[in-house]
Design a protein around this motif. Sequence first.
Motif, PDB file in Angstrom:
ATOM      1  N   LYS A  12       0.825  -1.214   0.000  1.00 57.79           N
ATOM      2  CA  LYS A  12       0.000   0.000   0.000  1.00 57.79           C
ATOM      3  C   LYS A  12       0.853   1.255   0.000  1.00 57.79           C
ATOM      4  CE  LYS A  12      -4.360  -1.754   1.298  1.00 57.79           C
ATOM      5  NZ  LYS A  12      -4.479  -2.819   2.336  1.00 57.79           N
ATOM      6  N   ASN A  13       2.013   1.193   0.724  1.00 57.95           N
ATOM      7  CA  ASN A  13       2.850   2.392   0.829  1.00 57.95           C
ATOM      8  C   ASN A  13       3.835   2.559  -0.334  1.00 57.95           C
ATOM      9  OD1 ASN A  13       1.648   3.115   3.228  1.00 57.95           O
ATOM     10  ND2 ASN A  13       3.066   1.862   4.449  1.00 57.95           N
ATOM     11  N   SER A  14       3.908   1.559  -1.203  1.00 58.54           N
ATOM     12  CA  SER A  14       4.912   1.669  -2.284  1.00 58.54           C
ATOM     13  C   SER A  14       4.542   2.844  -3.196  1.00 58.54           C
ATOM     14  CB  SER A  14       4.960   0.375  -3.079  1.00 58.54           C
ATOM     15  OG  SER A  14       3.716   0.201  -3.713  1.00 58.54           O
ATOM     16  N   GLY A  15       5.582   3.683  -3.472  1.00 55.96           N
ATOM     17  CA  GLY A  15       5.293   4.944  -4.188  1.00 55.96           C
ATOM     18  C   GLY A  15       5.436   4.847  -5.687  1.00 55.96           C
ATOM     19  N   ASP A  16       6.199   3.869  -6.190  1.00 59.50           N
ATOM     20  CA  ASP A  16       6.296   3.792  -7.662  1.00 59.50           C
ATOM     21  C   ASP A  16       6.415   2.335  -8.121  1.00 59.50           C
ATOM     22  OD1 ASP A  16       9.105   2.990  -7.877  1.00 59.50           O
ATOM     23  OD2 ASP A  16       9.500   4.983  -7.028  1.00 59.50           O
ATOM     24  N   LEU A  17       6.343   2.160  -9.403  1.00 59.39           N
ATOM     25  CA  LEU A  17       6.241   0.818  -9.973  1.00 59.39           C
ATOM     26  C   LEU A  17       7.483  -0.021  -9.743  1.00 59.39           C
ATOM     27  CD1 LEU A  17       4.385   1.834 -13.229  1.00 59.39           C
ATOM     28  CD2 LEU A  17       3.548   0.168 -11.561  1.00 59.39           C
ATOM     29  N   SER A  18       8.663   0.623  -9.719  1.00 56.30           N
ATOM     30  CA  SER A  18       9.850  -0.213  -9.580  1.00 56.30           C
ATOM     31  C   SER A  18       9.957  -0.700  -8.129  1.00 56.30           C
ATOM     32  CB  SER A  18      11.105   0.540 -10.050  1.00 56.30           C
ATOM     33  OG  SER A  18      11.659   1.282  -9.014  1.00 56.30           O
ATOM     34  N   LYS A  19       9.536   0.174  -7.179  1.00 56.97           N
ATOM     35  CA  LYS A  19       9.544  -0.288  -5.765  1.00 56.97           C
ATOM     36  C   LYS A  19       8.571  -1.445  -5.592  1.00 56.97           C
ATOM     37  CE  LYS A  19      11.363   3.278  -2.877  1.00 56.97           C
ATOM     38  NZ  LYS A  19      10.986   4.593  -3.449  1.00 56.97           N
ATOM     39  N   LEU A  20       7.417  -1.313  -6.193  1.00 56.93           N
ATOM     40  CA  LEU A  20       6.397  -2.358  -6.094  1.00 56.93           C
ATOM     41  C   LEU A  20       6.926  -3.684  -6.617  1.00 56.93           C
ATOM     42  CD1 LEU A  20       3.402  -2.971  -5.388  1.00 56.93           C
ATOM     43  CD2 LEU A  20       2.856  -2.479  -7.770  1.00 56.93           C
ATOM     44  N   ASN A  21       7.702  -3.586  -7.689  1.00 58.87           N
ATOM     45  CA  ASN A  21       8.280  -4.796  -8.267  1.00 58.87           C
ATOM     46  C   ASN A  21       9.284  -5.443  -7.304  1.00 58.87           C
ATOM     47  OD1 ASN A  21       8.373  -6.641 -10.455  1.00 58.87           O
ATOM     48  ND2 ASN A  21      10.420  -5.854 -10.932  1.00 58.87           N
ATOM     49  N   ASP A  22      10.088  -4.581  -6.633  1.00 67.15           N
ATOM     50  CA  ASP A  22      11.041  -5.115  -5.640  1.00 67.15           C
ATOM     51  C   ASP A  22      10.292  -5.871  -4.533  1.00 67.15           C
ATOM     52  OD1 ASP A  22      13.012  -3.952  -7.086  1.00 67.15           O
ATOM     53  OD2 ASP A  22      13.306  -2.230  -5.737  1.00 67.15           O
ATOM     54  N   ILE A  23       9.199  -5.263  -4.063  1.00 71.16           N
ATOM     55  CA  ILE A  23       8.405  -5.885  -2.992  1.00 71.16           C
ATOM     56  C   ILE A  23       7.880  -7.244  -3.454  1.00 71.16           C
ATOM     57  CG2 ILE A  23       6.286  -5.647  -1.614  1.00 71.16           C
ATOM     58  CD1 ILE A  23       6.813  -2.550  -1.779  1.00 71.16           C
ATOM     59  N   ARG A  24       7.408  -7.273  -4.708  1.00 69.44           N
ATOM     60  CA  ARG A  24       6.864  -8.537  -5.232  1.00 69.44           C
ATOM     61  C   ARG A  24       7.931  -9.637  -5.242  1.00 69.44           C
ATOM     62  NH1 ARG A  24       6.956 -11.194  -9.792  1.00 69.44           N
ATOM     63  NH2 ARG A  24       8.172  -9.542 -10.816  1.00 69.44           N
ATOM     64  N   VAL A  25       9.130  -9.261  -5.706  1.00 66.94           N
ATOM     65  CA  VAL A  25      10.210 -10.249  -5.750  1.00 66.94           C
ATOM     66  C   VAL A  25      10.555 -10.725  -4.343  1.00 66.94           C
ATOM     67  CG1 VAL A  25      12.643 -10.605  -6.388  1.00 66.94           C
ATOM     68  CG2 VAL A  25      11.100  -9.341  -7.920  1.00 66.94           C
ATOM     69  N   ASN A  26      10.634  -9.754  -3.392  1.00 66.81           N
ATOM     70  CA  ASN A  26      10.973 -10.119  -1.998  1.00 66.81           C
ATOM     71  C   ASN A  26       9.953 -11.069  -1.389  1.00 66.81           C
ATOM     72  OD1 ASN A  26      13.336  -8.753  -1.838  1.00 66.81           O
ATOM     73  ND2 ASN A  26      12.419  -6.870  -1.007  1.00 66.81           N
ATOM     74  N   LEU A  27       8.672 -10.772  -1.625  1.00 68.49           N
ATOM     75  CA  LEU A  27       7.623 -11.563  -0.961  1.00 68.49           C
ATOM     76  C   LEU A  27       7.359 -12.891  -1.646  1.00 68.49           C
ATOM     77  CD1 LEU A  27       4.959  -8.790  -0.203  1.00 68.49           C
ATOM     78  CD2 LEU A  27       6.332 -10.018   1.486  1.00 68.49           C
ATOM     79  N   LEU A  28       7.268 -12.827  -2.999  1.00 69.28           N
ATOM     80  CA  LEU A  28       6.782 -14.012  -3.709  1.00 69.28           C
ATOM     81  C   LEU A  28       7.859 -14.728  -4.520  1.00 69.28           C
ATOM     82  CD1 LEU A  28       3.493 -12.381  -5.070  1.00 69.28           C
ATOM     83  CD2 LEU A  28       3.733 -13.760  -3.010  1.00 69.28           C
ATOM     84  N   GLY A  29       9.041 -14.124  -4.581  1.00 68.71           N
ATOM     85  CA  GLY A  29      10.114 -14.685  -5.425  1.00 68.71           C
ATOM     86  C   GLY A  29      10.614 -16.018  -4.894  1.00 68.71           C
ATOM     87  N   LYS A  30      11.587 -16.591  -5.654  1.00 68.77           N
ATOM     88  CA  LYS A  30      12.090 -17.930  -5.330  1.00 68.77           C
ATOM     89  C   LYS A  30      12.725 -18.002  -3.950  1.00 68.77           C
ATOM     90  CE  LYS A  30      13.104 -19.748  -9.839  1.00 68.77           C
ATOM     91  NZ  LYS A  30      14.039 -19.285 -10.841  1.00 68.77           N
ATOM     92  N   LYS A  31      13.375 -16.820  -3.561  1.00 67.67           N
ATOM     93  CA  LYS A  31      14.040 -16.834  -2.257  1.00 67.67           C
ATOM     94  C   LYS A  31      13.165 -16.203  -1.186  1.00 67.67           C
ATOM     95  CE  LYS A  31      18.576 -16.726  -4.320  1.00 67.67           C
ATOM     96  NZ  LYS A  31      19.405 -15.747  -5.014  1.00 67.67           N
ATOM     97  N   GLY A  32      11.909 -15.917  -1.513  1.00 68.94           N
ATOM     98  CA  GLY A  32      11.001 -15.242  -0.576  1.00 68.94           C
ATOM     99  C   GLY A  32      10.507 -16.190   0.517  1.00 68.94           C
ATOM    100  N   PRO A  33       9.945 -15.617   1.615  1.00 71.01           N
ATOM    101  CA  PRO A  33       9.481 -16.403   2.767  1.00 71.01           C
ATOM    102  C   PRO A  33       8.381 -17.396   2.401  1.00 71.01           C
ATOM    103  CG  PRO A  33       8.822 -14.080   2.944  1.00 71.01           C
ATOM    104  CD  PRO A  33       9.749 -14.175   1.793  1.00 71.01           C
TER     105      PRO A  33
END
Length: 339
Positions: A10-31
């Motif tokens: 919700k707090n992500s301000g732009d598209l590239s930050k949002l993409n980083d969050i997606r990788v962190n949360l749902l990526g191969k090395k994500g929790p």
Amino acid sequence: LEQNGLSEIKNSGDLSKLNDIRVNLLGKKGPLTEVLRGMRDLSKEDRPKVGEFANRVRDNLTATIEKRRTELEKERLNRKLAEESIDVTLPGTPVAQGQPHVIQQIIDQIEDLFLGMGYQVVQGPEVELDRYNFEMLNLPKDHPARDMQDTFYITKDILMRSQTSPVQARTMEKHDFSKGPLKMISPGVVYRRDTDDATHSHQFHQVEGLVIDKNITMGDLKGTLETLAQELFGDRFEVRLRPSYFPFTEPSVEADVTCFNCMGKGCSVCKYTGWIEVLGAGMVHPNVLKMAGVDSETYGGFAFGLGPDRFAMLRYGVDDIRNFYLNDVRFLSQFNKRG
Ligand code: FA5
């Protein structure tokens, strides 16, 4: 994990930050991947419960990311539209509009007049054979009248045409008289080694005219030239025909028009004669017909060659022909047809 993830999204301000969050949360090395991978170590009873829970969290996060992405894309588009909006009240940049050269305007008017009288418009080459420029016009190699037109030669047999009359010879040669009379005009540029002065240029324009048919008389020539003068000059100027000599016409005439500068009184523009010569003309010489393969017993006609540069000078009161060739837009834009 879910709550943190949702608030980060919700707090992500732009598209590239949002993409980083997606990788962190749902990526191969994500929790979450970690949790799903660790399922094989769980007991049979726990596995479906944890699996269901982890999938629900993943779906929720994915859906929220997608929603946020749409929002951010919309914001970006709105920002872009606001930045790029056009102020329609600003004065525009003027677009310079071109126009035909004043001499071309005169030529266009002459073409319109003759097309209306059933003539065809024919073009010929500016680099011409001596044969068409002189020989077929009754001027063999050693003819003294060649001196009347001081010519730029390229080789012994090739020259810059000194008149538009070669187009007569070319057209007559091809014309099939069984299909009807020949009526043509031919506008174009011609070249002479004349010394430039107020009424002479070494490169200028001519419009050739030619009519070949049965029973053409000098009266037809005079009527045609009068129609032309009326069209171009109205009643403002007098026209006079004066006997002259051209090797390709017999009899020959030249037409003069009242000098626009002194209206006939005599001045330096007209060399104190009161007249400006604008064209040469005459009845086509039988030798010219014969050389072009035309039956001179049956057919005859008239021809003329006029100088539109001189016509433009007369009509607009331009006292020096060289003005037409200096390409000064301030001078040329005075003759704007569009006003
Ligand atoms: C001829 O060139 C003949 N071919 C005309 C002709 C055609 C006669 C058919 C009979 C039958 P002349 O040299 O006079 O003729 O040139 C014709 C016209 O071209 C002149 O009346 C003049 O208006 C123009 N002219 C001639 N020399 C110049 C020049 N140096 N600068 C500008 N206009 C010129």
